[in-house]
Design a protein around this motif. Structure first.
Motif, PDB file in Angstrom:
ATOM      1  N   THR B  61       0.824  -1.206   0.000  1.00 58.25           N
ATOM      2  CA  THR B  61       0.000   0.000   0.000  1.00 58.25           C
ATOM      3  C   THR B  61       0.855   1.253   0.000  1.00 58.25           C
ATOM      4  OG1 THR B  61      -1.498  -1.288   1.356  1.00 58.25           O
ATOM      5  CG2 THR B  61      -2.020   1.018   1.083  1.00 58.25           C
ATOM      6  N   ILE B  65       0.902   4.363  -2.768  1.00 59.24           N
ATOM      7  CA  ILE B  65       0.670   5.786  -2.485  1.00 59.24           C
ATOM      8  C   ILE B  65       1.896   6.621  -2.796  1.00 59.24           C
ATOM      9  CG2 ILE B  65       0.241   7.476  -0.666  1.00 59.24           C
ATOM     10  CD1 ILE B  65      -1.257   5.214   0.763  1.00 59.24           C
ATOM     11  N   GLU B  66       3.058   6.157  -2.363  1.00 56.45           N
ATOM     12  CA  GLU B  66       4.222   7.030  -2.467  1.00 56.45           C
ATOM     13  C   GLU B  66       4.781   7.076  -3.871  1.00 56.45           C
ATOM     14  OE1 GLU B  66       6.818   6.444   0.899  1.00 56.45           O
ATOM     15  OE2 GLU B  66       5.175   7.019   2.232  1.00 56.45           O
ATOM     16  N   ARG B  69       0.864   7.715  -6.548  1.00 53.07           N
ATOM     17  CA  ARG B  69      -0.348   8.288  -6.004  1.00 53.07           C
ATOM     18  C   ARG B  69      -1.275   8.841  -7.078  1.00 53.07           C
ATOM     19  NH1 ARG B  69      -1.196  13.510  -3.586  1.00 53.07           N
ATOM     20  NH2 ARG B  69       0.962  13.936  -4.141  1.00 53.07           N
TER      21      ARG B  69
END
Lengths: 446, 446
Positions: B61, B65-66, B69
């Protein structure tokens, strides 16, 4: 076991009638072919997710994993997670709609809601009323169930109630084939126009008089840049089936939309949903829930609004500056789109190749009508995704392409080879979407 | 604007025929009513996601996101993200299937794949062949498009090819109504049985001879506890439409399934998918991609296997120990389910209330037949979700409930009030799912 090298080509014969009637969109293929980095796209409908604060996303996701990992990774209920539906009830309350979690169903984006409603209510040949032009994705969702979609033109006050009423008179009261009227009252896609309160009230009156359901699609309601909030149809009549989504106020990538409807209606839609996708993404629902509970999402929304307002103004300014006098367009108070109407003799579909050569894209107007013919002289242009500078440049490029077409036609007209464009006249026939009369509605901008 | 207090009750009249025919499952309602904490559930089909390492989820996850994103939060392509489809190609390669990303479409769980295939291929009245009993969710997905589903019984070597061939003779070669045969070759749901290689080969031969497509649903293929891997139908014939999912090897909450099919077939399904949900969750697809790229997922899968093997053994042991001599059941080499057949005169649907009182749930057998009648003397019990101790206790409770029923019938039989149960005889008629002859297939366990 050796691999058997048998092949057969009978799959084409196996295709169901509903799909056989759908054709791959020529426009889609054209876009797929055009991925040059110098092209500025006015064709999408995408929010600018780069405006979302990284820390909000990280916080919402971390909470989903650390607090509720086991639930986030497991199957959920068909209607969606209770806590997320409670969050939706809060979002609805802001808009003036009071509802309880058991009147809410979460869907895989509002697109899935459109499919489920069509699946639940449309038998082949049933009548569905809609604005014309209307959302392309709704037409795609409905078409799988083979309805007779009747398009009602709008003007700058939304769907024209006089034309709706005339169409309803033709259909007749209590006609069992008449199922629902699909409307996008706020900042319509593709029109950009908003239905005024008097017409909202009238639409509901007609729904009771003639016996049809109202399906209110409201993806853009919170994206208002001028003027005051208008009360949703759902707040005026509990029987309205309302569709919402986080796609334009948070993130379309999380595919979370919802239906707010009476419990008896949701019970039927639930039956359809079990076979369609069993349940939505628990993970995404929990991230959405935390985003709207634990992050400063209203501040982020204000940021969306100020950025989009500036982009809309850039687009309207550039249209004023660059577009030819023959063009007209809507002046949306919110949403993502401007609808442009060119003289009847311009075909925006065939013009798209030249636009791509010039480095700009748009969506030809006929995509927004079920007949694929009406609206050929129109186009939808989007202002949410590109920077103001790019928008101005894109409109400038597009104006040049249009101007070249108009020049050509002006020569033909001067030579008497084609008729001069007449004053735009609104069609008085609700089935006008079957005609290519260029009557697509616009405001009086020019 | 005041709220209008108009109501109308015409929604019921508006329901489409396809939904009108579906009834809310009585079993579902019963389960919804029964949420007592002391009830041990053998009715679900849920993986035990508590076995997933928290750090794997967090890593996958965080990477989503990083690193990605903006992509994770935005709309994706209808077919799904290219990188995730590449990961699917890797998973397929492990199983012996070679495919390219443009032969893969990601779907909102494999359930959505079933809906899309039905939407793309089934016109009302078309013939679909399936094992009987078969996956409840497939029956739900298909039923919206109103096919004539013909059930072919299986034995402990999978679908019976002699009965399939007899049914095909009745249907006739090149019958345009015959669309596809839906099979779950590995650890069938609900049967638990696996189709042997000779029958796989024969099924493909028959598909060419009679002109039907083969839809291979393989959610459990990697959950094998004994014996060797069997080559998928898709590896033997490129025209097979294969359905896969991460639901049983990672997390159903992320709703990621896929279709592997020839490009011409996927192009048609893509048309259906545009209207159904536009695209899947980009966020979920990226998490899936990182899970299968950056985490020790194969070690985690081994953990699933050893835990599930122990639970299956606990269930089979308890069945041997507690179930009455009249009962028979399958001995699955993998998957999640055991299929139990009781004497004809036992109705597992009406017995469910007593089972709930006794603190145990199962799924009555008639849920797995399109007629809702066949299989009434059968039940599906799940061993993936509860601990071995709970499984043993649940089987003990269930045996007691069954024993009470049998006692009652033994008295009736002794009094001559009902006929004694005959030897189980496999139906020789493929349309047997229309009969309540109790011929549901089992192995020779008792």
């Amino acid at each position: 076991m050796p691999s058997a090298h048998i092949t057969f080509d009978q799959t084409g014969d196996k295709i169901a009638g509903r799909i056989r009637k759908m054709r791959p969109s020529a426009v889609r293929s054209l876009f797929a072919a055009a991925v040059r980095p110098d092209i500025i796209s006015l064709s999408g409908g995408m929010p600018d997710v780069s405006l979302l604060p990284e820390e909000s996303i990280r916080d919402a996701t971390r909470a989903a994993i650390e607090d509720e990992r086991a639930v986030a990774l497991q199957y959920g209920g068909t209607d969606g997670r209770l806590e997320t539906r409670q969050v939706v009830c809060g979002l609805m309350r802001d808009l003036g709609v009071r509802c309880k979690p058991d009147e809410v169903m979460l869907t895989t984006g509002a697109q899935s809601a459109l499919d489920l409603i069509a699946k639940t209510f449309i038998d082949p040949g049933d009548i569905v009323l809609a604005e014309g032009p209307t959302y392309l994705g709704a037409l795609q969702a409905f078409s799988a169930y083979e309805p007779d979609v009747r398009c009602i033109p709008f003007d700058d006050e939304g769907m024209r109630m006089d034309l709706l009423e005339a169409e309803l008179e033709r259909i007749g009261k209590g006609n069992p084939r008449l199922k629902f009227c699909y409307v996008i009252p706020n900042f319509q896609n593709p029109g950009g126009v908003t239905m005024v309160p008097e017409r909202r009230k009238r639409l509901l009156e007609l729904s009771h008089e003639y016996g049809f359901m109202v399906v209110e699609d409201d993806p853009y309601g919170r994206l208002r840049y001028d003027g005051g909030h208008m009360i949703p149809l759902k707040a005026l009549d509990a029987r309205v089936v309302y569709l919402g989504t986080i796609s334009k106020i948070f993130a379309p990538g999380l595919r979370t939309g919802w239906i707010v409807a009476p419990k008896d209606v949701l019970a039927r839609i639930n039956l359809a949903k079990q076979g369609t996708d069993l349940c939505g993404s628990s993970f995404d629902q929990i991230v959405v829930e935390h985003y709207f509970t634990d992050t400063p999402w209203e501040r982020t929304l204000q940021r969306f609004l100020s950025v989009y307002r500036e982009r809309r103004d850039a687009m309207l300014g550039a249209l004023d500056e660059f577009f030819p006098p023959e063009a007209r367009w809507t002046h949306p108070e919110g949403g993502l789109f401007v609808w442009v109407t060119l003289p009847d003799y311009v075909d925006t579909g065939s013009m798209l190749g030249a636009a791509l050569d010039a480095g700009v894209t748009y969506v030809p107007g006929d995509s927004f009508y079920p007949d694929g013919v009406t609206g050929r002289n129109c186009m939808r242009i989007n202002f949410s995704y590109e920077t103001p500078e790019n928008i101005v440049e894109a409109v400038r490029r597009l104006a040049k392409v249009i101007e070249e077409r108009l020049e050509l036609y002006r020569v033909f007209i001067a030579a008497g080879a084609i008729k001069a464009p007449e004053e735009a006249e609104a069609s008085e026939n609700a089935t006008a979407c079957a005609n290519s009369d260029g009557s697509a509605p616009v405001d009086q901008s020019r």
